[in-house]
Design a protein around this motif. Structure first.
Motif, PDB file in Angstrom:
ATOM      1  N   TRP A 446      -0.068  -1.272  -5.164  1.00 19.69           N
ATOM      2  CA  TRP A 446      -0.811  -0.724  -4.041  1.00 19.69           C
ATOM      3  C   TRP A 446       0.038   0.174  -3.150  1.00 19.69           C
ATOM      4  CZ3 TRP A 446       1.868  -3.249  -0.192  1.00 19.69           C
ATOM      5  CH2 TRP A 446       2.403  -4.512  -0.508  1.00 19.69           C
ATOM      6  N   VAL A 448       1.839   3.542  -2.349  1.00 23.56           N
ATOM      7  CA  VAL A 448       1.792   4.947  -2.720  1.00 23.56           C
ATOM      8  C   VAL A 448       3.135   5.576  -2.352  1.00 23.56           C
ATOM      9  CG1 VAL A 448       0.623   7.151  -2.376  1.00 23.56           C
ATOM     10  CG2 VAL A 448      -0.681   5.009  -2.299  1.00 23.56           C
ATOM     11  N   GLU A 452       3.313   4.005   1.660  1.00 17.18           N
ATOM     12  CA  GLU A 452       1.980   3.776   2.220  1.00 17.18           C
ATOM     13  C   GLU A 452       1.148   2.897   1.295  1.00 17.18           C
ATOM     14  OE1 GLU A 452      -1.937   6.410   3.564  1.00 17.18           O
ATOM     15  OE2 GLU A 452      -0.079   7.399   2.918  1.00 17.18           O
ATOM     16  N   ASP A 454      -2.244   1.724  -0.519  1.00 12.61           N
ATOM     17  CA  ASP A 454      -3.573   2.150  -0.961  1.00 12.61           C
ATOM     18  C   ASP A 454      -4.477   0.923  -0.893  1.00 12.61           C
ATOM     19  OD1 ASP A 454      -5.881   2.943  -2.217  1.00 12.61           O
ATOM     20  OD2 ASP A 454      -4.902   3.752  -4.006  1.00 12.61           O
ATOM     21  N   ARG A 456      -7.384   0.320  -1.595  1.00 11.17           N
ATOM     22  CA  ARG A 456      -8.297   0.063  -2.715  1.00 11.17           C
ATOM     23  C   ARG A 456      -7.685  -0.898  -3.720  1.00 11.17           C
ATOM     24  NH1 ARG A 456      -9.283   6.079  -4.608  1.00 11.17           N
ATOM     25  NH2 ARG A 456      -7.017   5.998  -4.264  1.00 11.17           N
ATOM     26  N   GLN A 457      -6.369  -0.955  -3.760  1.00 14.93           N
ATOM     27  CA  GLN A 457      -5.681  -1.813  -4.721  1.00 14.93           C
ATOM     28  C   GLN A 457      -5.263  -3.153  -4.128  1.00 14.93           C
ATOM     29  OE1 GLN A 457      -5.588  -0.757  -7.831  1.00 14.93           O
ATOM     30  NE2 GLN A 457      -6.563   1.141  -7.142  1.00 14.93           N
ATOM     31  N   ASN A 464     -10.397  -2.762   4.165  1.00 13.54           N
ATOM     32  CA  ASN A 464      -9.220  -2.359   4.946  1.00 13.54           C
ATOM     33  C   ASN A 464      -8.732  -3.487   5.855  1.00 13.54           C
ATOM     34  OD1 ASN A 464      -7.210  -0.564   5.689  1.00 13.54           O
ATOM     35  ND2 ASN A 464      -8.426   0.389   7.322  1.00 13.54           N
ATOM     36  N   HIS A 467      -2.803  -4.586   4.783  1.00 15.45           N
ATOM     37  CA  HIS A 467      -1.967  -3.488   4.301  1.00 15.45           C
ATOM     38  C   HIS A 467      -0.764  -4.030   3.548  1.00 15.45           C
ATOM     39  CE1 HIS A 467      -3.808   0.086   6.383  1.00 15.45           C
ATOM     40  NE2 HIS A 467      -4.503  -0.932   6.854  1.00 15.45           N
TER      41      HIS A 467
END
Length: 794
Positions: A446, A448, A452, A454, A456-457, A464, A467
């Motif tokens: 997850w 990026v 950062e 993601d 969605r993963q 959301n 994190h």
């Protein structure tokens, strides 16, 4: 014949051989993904009426009165029927036990039970009229669990039972009981160095198929009826429908319409009888289509279960014994509960060698929704429990959970607790080795660019909510055993009719069976078999109907085995007739025509050596060759009702899974990253289809692990979430990567050595996900599905 959405012939041409072992594409695939495929709900007929069912609003009550006068007075209404309007004395039906009333009589036994049916000239008119039927109920005590079902003063849900199982149960509210007893568990317990116990709860799962129940009944000039229906078993439907209508079976002509998935939920009748009754009463075609709310009440579900297990093992990791009790909630009517009990009991120890076994499985009558067939058929619930026990034992012994399983894995020649010898490949240890050896997905996918997140993963996805804080990875394993085909002495057979003829200057084969194509790909495989056995490029698959002999149900992973076997045998007989014609034409002693081998390429007859002998079209002439053939596999026998011993199953299939999950332990959110699977399929007749079946079954097991459950109020037995808003199923965002490793170890007893595929991955995917979540959290987690509050203590 319906003017729209009618079943059509499927003609499959091929510029390649397109035979078994090749990944040929589905003939209906493009139509389905473009929305052009005609499902049962697309059926249409001129001047047709619409049928609507009035369902009970309570789970258990006496029917004091039914007033249909206001409904009958509604403009556009043609008929309103209740139990008293049924045309014959036969007013109940059922797959095995005829305990289900066509319309409720005297009392209702579950929430959503059909009470009356309406036919009107518009679907909204039919719905309004049904709502105007006045039913007065007097509440009765609600039975929702084993304690209330078997209490000394419990209300009997089915009085004066006469079914074959009634004499073998200790209480009339027990549908069926099956023990499996082998060896001496008490003596074995004394040899055990480690004993673990567990109590497990398995939730009620819905089949959640794409297309809701639908059908069209058309009255015929001969006094009979033509029924176009989405079902899993045309001939079993026919057997139950005919006595209620008071018609001979040949006056009820059934044709399979487009089926939007099944998974066991279409084995029982839904609106078949209701639509026919309304059509015969009004003299007009009647269409019935359930909405999604109705569908939750219109078919059976997977049995919820409570399972109690005790396992023992020695310090060196050898299993000593298993003692188990499996309690399945069958709901208000029997459906296929007796057979599900047999499966859960006979497969209740899993794919392991255990000499000393004491298992009892029962199914209850309750006022909960009726339960019956669903993919995995009793073996799913048992696998969830015994695999959790295997992890517990491995942890207590300080052993690797995979190696512990491999140490105790059955193999070809092993003896099952039922006394049956596994006489075909059983590569349990090898499947576990393979699935463990698959590469693991990288950590923290997850991130990026390494910074950062993601979302969605991550667990929770696009909500959301996290994190990456508090996210922990877990890995878990499981393996299962599933029977293939009908069991316990059932006369399991199928029928196929194959025709070979010359058409348009080329040979064409036509295959006609009553197999219900529900998405499993049988229409593709049957064409592949015909191409392989006859060598023709052009194969036409006729719509399934009752003009040909029974193919049995599309269930139990049996259709490719049994109906595929019938197609192959019919093709072989057609080939023999062609050979005989060739012998007559070329002479009885011609060496090529004397051989039993025949291959057709481009309309030419070719022998082993490749010599073209004759133009097949010329040999066929104007006379087609057509043969209808029944095919049976080796017989089974009922399990002994005291000991459970017996040759109960035809074949076994095995699958192993490794689940990789990420869990936000603070929020109780789970993301399944990967569900790797290794499975022995005997012979992959269509590798692409085989992989799809394994991935589909795996996803269904994922659903029941972390999201799917029909919630029934324990006080009222009412369903609380009959919609896809509240009953959650995996979407593409929930579905993980599913790498598949396919073994092909032939079963010598089966056509082409094949093994049933579709159900086995549904067993082991669920406990693998639970094992991975346990590995991530350290929690015991003894129920499905896992909810956030189970992970956070909320």
């Amino acid at each position: 014949m319906p003017t729209n959405g009618a079943p059509t012939r499927i003609t499959q041409g091929s510029h390649t051989r397109g035979g078994i072992g090749e990944s040929t594409l589905r003939p209906d695939g493009t139509l389905k993904v473009t929305g052009e495929f005609a499902y049962a709900s697309d059926m249409w007929h001129e001047d047709m009426l619409w049928g609507q069912i009035l369902r009970s609003t309570v789970a258990h009550a006496e029917i004091v009165s039914i007033d249909t006068s206001e409904a009958l007075a509604t403009p556009g209404v043609y008929a309103v029927l209740t139990y008293d309007d049924l045309p014959t004395e036969v007013r109940h039906y059922g797959l095995e036990i005829q305990d289900t009333p066509v319309l409720a009589h005297g009392r209702v036994r579950h929430h959503g039970e059909p009470v009356a049916v309406v036919a009107a000239d518009h679907p909204e008119t039919a719905r309004r009229a049904a709502a105007r039927i006045r039913v007065e109920y007097r509440d009765l005590p609600v039975i929702t669990d084993e304690a209330s079902a078997t209490a000394p003063a419990a209300v009997l849900l089915h009085e004066n039972r006469t079914d074959p199982h009634a004499a073998h149960v200790r209480h009339p509210n027990i549908v069926h009981r099956q023990p499996i007893i082998r060896g001496d568990v008490e003596r074995a317990r004394r040899r055990a160095d480690v004993i673990v116990e567990g109590e497990y709860v398995f939730g009620m799962q819905d089949q959640a198929f794409l297309g809701p129940e639908s059908g069209l009944a058309v009255p015929a000039e001969d006094g009979g009826v033509d029924l176009y229906i989405a079902t899993q078993w045309l001939h079993a439907d026919l057997r139950q429908i005919a006595p209620v209508l008071g018609l001979p079976e040949d006056k009820i002509r059934m044709t399979l319409s487009g089926v939007g998935g099944a998974f066991g939920g279409r084995e029982d009748l839904s609106m078949q009888i209701h639509a026919c009754l309304l059509a015969l009463r009004t003299g007009k075609p009647v269409k019935m289509v359930y909405n999604r709310f109705e569908s939750f009440f219109g078919h059976v579900h997977r049995h919820p279960a409570k399972l109690y297990y005790e396992h023992g093992a020695t310090h060196d990791g050898k299993l000593t014994h298993v003692k188990a009790r499996i309690v399945l909630d069958g709901g208000a009517y029997a459906s296929s509960s007796p057979a599900v009990v047999g499966n859960a009991a006979s497969l209740g120890v899993g794919p392991y060698v255990i000499d000393d076994v004491d298992i009892e499985a029962v199914a209850l009558y309750t006022n909960n929704p009726p339960c019956g067939a669903m993919r995995g058929f009793g073996a799913v619930q048992a696998c969830f429990a015994y695999e959790a026990q295997m992890d517990k034992l491995a942890a207590r012994l300080g052993m690797d959970p995979v190696e512990f399983r491999r140490l105790n894995a059955m193999s070809q020649g092993s003896l099952l607790p039922t006394g049956q010898v596994v006489d075909s490949p059983a590569p349990v240890a090898e499947l576990l080795r393979r699935v463990k050896a698959m590469p693991l997905p990288p950590e923290q996918q997850w991130l990026v660019a390494g910074e950062e997140a993601d979302v969605r993963q991550l667990p929770g996805g696009l909500s959301n909510t996290t994190h990456g804080e508090g996210v922990v990875r877990g890995i878990g394993y499981a393996v299962g055993i599933k029977n293939v085909g009908f069991s316990e002495g059932f006369d399991d057979y199928s029928t196929a009719r194959v025709r070979l003829e010359a058409a348009g200057g080329e040979p064409v084969a036509t295959v006609h069976t009553a197999m219900a194509e529900v998405g499993q790909g049988g229409v593709t495989v049957h064409a592949q078999i015909a191409r392989t056995e006859l060598g023709v490029a052009q194969v036409t698959i006729l719509p399934a109907d009752t003009r040909v002999g029974s193919a049995g149900s599309t269930s139990a992973s049996r259709q490719t085995y049994v109906t595929g076997g019938a197609v192959r045998n019919a093709c072989e007989l057609v080939r023999e007739q062609i050979l005989e014609r060739g012998r007559r034409r070329f002479g009885a002693h011609h060496p090529a025509w004397a051989t039993a081998e025949l291959l057709l390429e481009g309309g030419k007859v070719v022998t082993d050596g490749g010599e073209v002998l004759a133009d097949l079209v010329d040999v066929l002439g104007d006379e087609a060759v057509e043969i209808e053939q029944e095919w049976r596999h080796r017989p089974t026998e009922p399990f002994d009702l005291r000991t459970g011993q017996g040759f109960g199953h035809v074949q076994y299939s095995f699958a192993a899974h490794r689940a990789v999950v990420e869990v936000d332990t603070e929020l109780g959110l789970v993301k399944v990253i990967e569900l790797a699977c290794a499975q022995d399929v005997g012979k992959a007749l269509n590798p692409l289809s085989v992989t799809g079946q394994i991935q589909g079954g795996t996803t269904q097991g994922l659903g029941v692990a972390v999201m799917e459950e029909i919630i029934v109020d324990p006080r009222t037995a009412k369903v609380r979430n009959p919609s896809f808003t509240d009953y959650l199923i995996p979407t593409i965002l929930d579905t993980p990567t599913i790498p598949v490793d396919v073994l092909e170890l032939a079963d010598d007893h089966a056509p082409y050595g094949l093994r049933g595929v579709g159900e086995a991955p549904t067993l082991s995917s669920t406990p693998a996900v639970l094992a991975a979540i346990r590995n991530a959290t350290g929690l015991e987690l003894n129920r499905t599905p896992v909810r956030p509050e189970h992970l956070t203590g909320g």
